[in-house]
Design a protein around this motif. Structure first.
Motif, PDB file in Angstrom:
ATOM      1  N   ILE A 166       0.806  -1.156   0.282  1.00  0.00           N
ATOM      2  CA  ILE A 166      -0.421   0.222   0.234  1.00  0.00           C
ATOM      3  C   ILE A 166       0.992   1.519  -0.377  1.00  0.00           C
ATOM      4  O   ILE A 166       1.727   1.557   0.660  1.00  0.00           O
ATOM      5  N   LEU A 167       0.570   2.420  -1.268  1.00  0.00           N
ATOM      6  CA  LEU A 167       0.934   3.715  -1.455  1.00  0.00           C
ATOM      7  C   LEU A 167       0.374   4.893  -0.339  1.00  0.00           C
ATOM      8  O   LEU A 167      -0.920   4.364  -0.678  1.00  0.00           O
ATOM      9  N   ILE A 168       1.141   5.584   0.713  1.00  0.00           N
ATOM     10  CA  ILE A 168       0.180   6.346   1.316  1.00  0.00           C
ATOM     11  C   ILE A 168       0.635   7.564   0.752  1.00  0.00           C
ATOM     12  O   ILE A 168       2.391   7.856   0.558  1.00  0.00           O
ATOM     13  N   VAL A 169       0.280   8.264   0.556  1.00  0.00           N
ATOM     14  CA  VAL A 169       0.552   9.941   0.080  1.00  0.00           C
ATOM     15  C   VAL A 169      -0.094  10.998   0.418  1.00  0.00           C
ATOM     16  O   VAL A 169      -1.668  11.068   0.591  1.00  0.00           O
ATOM     17  N   ASP A 170       0.182  11.499   1.462  1.00  0.00           N
ATOM     18  CA  ASP A 170       0.078  12.220   2.357  1.00  0.00           C
ATOM     19  C   ASP A 170       1.659  14.294   2.516  1.00  0.00           C
ATOM     20  O   ASP A 170       1.935  12.589   3.643  1.00  0.00           O
ATOM     21  N   ASP A 171       1.123  15.230   2.943  1.00  0.00           N
ATOM     22  CA  ASP A 171       1.827  15.672   3.119  1.00  0.00           C
ATOM     23  C   ASP A 171       1.658  16.106   4.592  1.00  0.00           C
ATOM     24  O   ASP A 171       2.965  16.389   5.390  1.00  0.00           O
ATOM     25  N   GLU A 172       0.903  15.345   5.333  1.00  0.00           N
ATOM     26  CA  GLU A 172       1.055  15.146   6.926  1.00  0.00           C
ATOM     27  C   GLU A 172       1.888  14.804   7.376  1.00  0.00           C
ATOM     28  O   GLU A 172       1.013  12.811   7.658  1.00  0.00           O
TER      29      GLU A 172
END
Length: 225
Positions: free
Chosen positions: A7-13
């Motif tokens: 799984i790829l998590i894409v978030d700037d937090e």
């Protein structure tokens, strides 16, 4: 079921990414992180079984990233949007660019895990099917999860593919919008019958001469014939 799923998590937090990574790895998933849309697009996206994608990021938004994944990269990897934007127009925009689900912030980790498992389970069930359905030169191969016209691939989102599969498996039978929602979106709560209409309209555009085979009838729903 979670074994070997990437799984790829894409978030700037970054803090949120770390929390998600810790909890999802505890469930047995393999997790990668990208802190921007640009960084995400540098990843080998075809290797992931699911992408958690934040909508509001500096630089490329989640919508733009999803659009690139679907239209330019032509990948059907499931995408779940993570967002604080929950009005109907935002949700429809997300589904229009190929989202499989929408989770509003703030959310519980249990909810995220449950939705991920539900989507992966649906994909696993589809993988187990081996039957093909054919109408003239339009073919769906359920084992490969591929749609072709005259042997050429048709680039469908997961929802478009599932709707077309449902209609072609039940050729000649009208299926109501409500039934399509229950069968395709199942336990998703932030969807309306408008989502069905939007996906049908996109599907018709993509299947060219076969668009007229998808018939809509007020009070009955949709039918492929």
């Amino acid at each position: 079921m979670e074994e070997n799923y990437k799984i790829l998590i894409v978030d700037d937090e970054k803090d949120l990414c770390e929390i998600l990574q810790f909890n999802l790895e505890s469930e047995g998933f393999n997790i990668d992180i990208a802190n921007s849309g640009e960084e995400a697009l540098e990843k080998p996206l075809e290797e992931y079984q699911l992408i958690l994608l934040d909508v509001m990021m500096e630089g490329l938004s989640g919508y733009k990233v999803a659009n690139i994944i679907r239209k330019d990269r032509k990948l059907q990897v499931p995408i779940i949007f993570l967002t604080a934007k929950i009005d109907e127009n935002d949700i429809l925009t997300g589904f229009n660019v190929g989202a499989d689900d929408y989770i509003s912030k703030p959310f519980s980790i249990k909810e995220v895990v449950a939705r991920i498992k539900a989507i992966l389970k649906r994909g696993l069930k589809a993988d187990e099917e081996s039957k093909k359905v054919v109408y003239k030169e339009l073919k769906i191969d359920f084992k490969k999860k591929a749609t072709t016209i005259e042997g050429e691939p048709v680039n469908l989102t997961r929802k478009e593919y599932e709707i077309l599969s449902l209609l072609m498996k039940n050729m000649g039978q009208y299926i109501s919008r409500d039934e399509i929602l229950k069968r395709i979106w199942k336990d998703d709560v932030i969807v309306t019958e408008r989502n069905v209409d939007v996906n049908i309209a996109r599907l018709r555009k993509k299947i060219g001469d076969y668009a007229s085979n998808i018939k809509g009838k007020s009070g009955y729903g949709y039918c492929f014939s």
